[in-house]
Design an enzyme around this catalytic site. Structure first.
Site, PDB file in Angstrom:
ATOM      1  CG  ASN A 107      28.002  46.663  48.453  1.00 31.04           C
ATOM      2  OD1 ASN A 107      27.467  45.801  49.324  1.00 31.04           O
ATOM      3  ND2 ASN A 107      27.877  47.957  48.535  1.00 31.04           N
ATOM      4  NE  ARG A 108      33.733  39.853  48.945  1.00 31.26           N
ATOM      5  CZ  ARG A 108      33.508  39.887  50.315  1.00 31.26           C
ATOM      6  NH1 ARG A 108      33.660  41.214  50.899  1.00 31.26           N
ATOM      7  NH2 ARG A 108      33.401  39.095  51.173  1.00 31.26           N
TER       8      ARG A 108
END
Ligand SMILES: Cc1cc2nc3c(=O)[nH]c(=O)nc-3n(C[C@H](O)[C@H](O)[C@H](O)COP(=O)(O)O)c2cc1C
Length: 213
Positions: free
Chosen positions: A190-191
C-alpha cells in the site's frame, strides 16, 4: 504514446523496523548487501553516482563499489572524466543503490575525496591487463572520432606493454565518499514503505529517524 499508468507492483518481501536496526548504518548496509548478493545474480555493487556538474546540472551514472567500511565507500574512475572534474569542483555527491529483487533502495549523501595514490595502485594492480590497458586508452568522457581510434590505440599499447608491467596512469584512481547521511528504503504494501535515515552528528554518532514514505 505508451500509457504506463497501470504499470505498478506491490512490495511485500521485507520490512525495516526500529527493533531490528543497528546503531550504525554501515552494519545495516553490510547486512542488506549480503542478503541481496547471496540470493540474486545482479551486480549488487553497481551504484548510481550523482554529481552536480560544472554546467550546474545534476548527472547520474552507474559505477562499481569496490570497498566500504566506517570511513566510507570507494569507487574507481578517470579523474579527468566529466564526473571526475565535477567532483573536484563540488565534492558533495550522492550514491544510490536499487536492489530490485529485495525491493530495497539505499541513498548515501557524502563528501568525496581522492584516495591515496598507494591505494589506487593497489587496486589497479589487482585488475586484469585488459582492464588496465582500457584505463590507459580512454580519455573518458572526451569525444572520439570513431571506435577504430580506440581499438588502434589499444593494439599499440598491447604491443608496447607486452610482457611488461602496466603502470597506473595519474589520471585514474579512487574516490572515497565519506557519508553524512544514509537512507534505507524498504518497499512495503500500500505504498507505506519503510524509510529509515541515519544522519551523522558532530560527535560522530548517528541520529536515526523514520521518514514518511
Ligand atoms: C554496470 C556498470 C558499471 C560501471 N562501472 C564503472 C566504474 O567502476 N568506473 C567508471 O568510471 N565507470 C563505470 N561505468 C561507466 C559509467 O557509467 C560512465 O559511463 C563513465 O564513468 C563516464 O561517466 P562520466 O562521463 O559522467 O564521467 C559503469 C557502467 C555500468 C553500466
Amino acid at each position: 504514446m505508451e500509457d504506463l499508468s497501470d504499470y505498478r507492483k506491490s512490495y511485500d518481501k521485507n520490512e525495516l523496523i526500529e527493533t531490528n536496526i543497528p546503531e550504525d548504518p554501515i552494519s545495516l548496509f553490510q547486512k542488506w548487501f549480503h542478503e541481496v548478493d547471496e540470493s540474486s545474480d545482479q551486480e549488487t555493487n553497481a551504484m548510481t553516482v550523482s554529481t552536480v556538474g560544472l554546467d550546474g546540472f545534476p548527472k547520474a551514472r552507474v559505477v562499481l563499489l569496490k570497498r566500504y567500511n566506517e570511513d566510507g565507500f570507494v569507487f574507481y574512475t578517470n579523474y579527468e572524466s566529466e564526473k571526475g572534474k565535477a567532483i573536484v569542483a563540488n565534492p558533495h555527491i550522492c550514491l544510490s543503490f536499487f536492489w530490485q529483487t529485495h525491493e530495497r533502495q539505499v541513498i548515501i549523501k557524502g563528501i568525496a575525496e581522492k584516495v591515496s595514490p598507494n591505494m589506487s595502485d593497489g587496486y589497479f594492480e589487482s585488475r586484469p591487463d585488459g582492464s588496465k590497458l582500457g584505463a590507459l586508452v580512454s580519455n573518458q568522457s572526451e569525444i572520439v572520432a570513431s571506435r577504430e581510434v580506440l581499438e588502434n590505440r589499444l593494439s599499440q599499447l598491447e604491443q608496447e606493454f607486452a610482457g611488461k608491467e602496466i603502470p597506473r596512469p595519474d589520471f585514474w584512481g579512487g574516490f572515497l565518499v565519506k557519508p553524512i547521511s544514509i537512507e534505507f528504503w524498504q518497499g512495503r504494501p500500500n505504498r507505506l514503505h519503510d524509510r529509515i535515515r541515519f544522519i551523522l552528528q558532530e560527535d560522530f554518532t548517528w541520529k536515526i529517524d523514520r521518514l514518511q514514505p
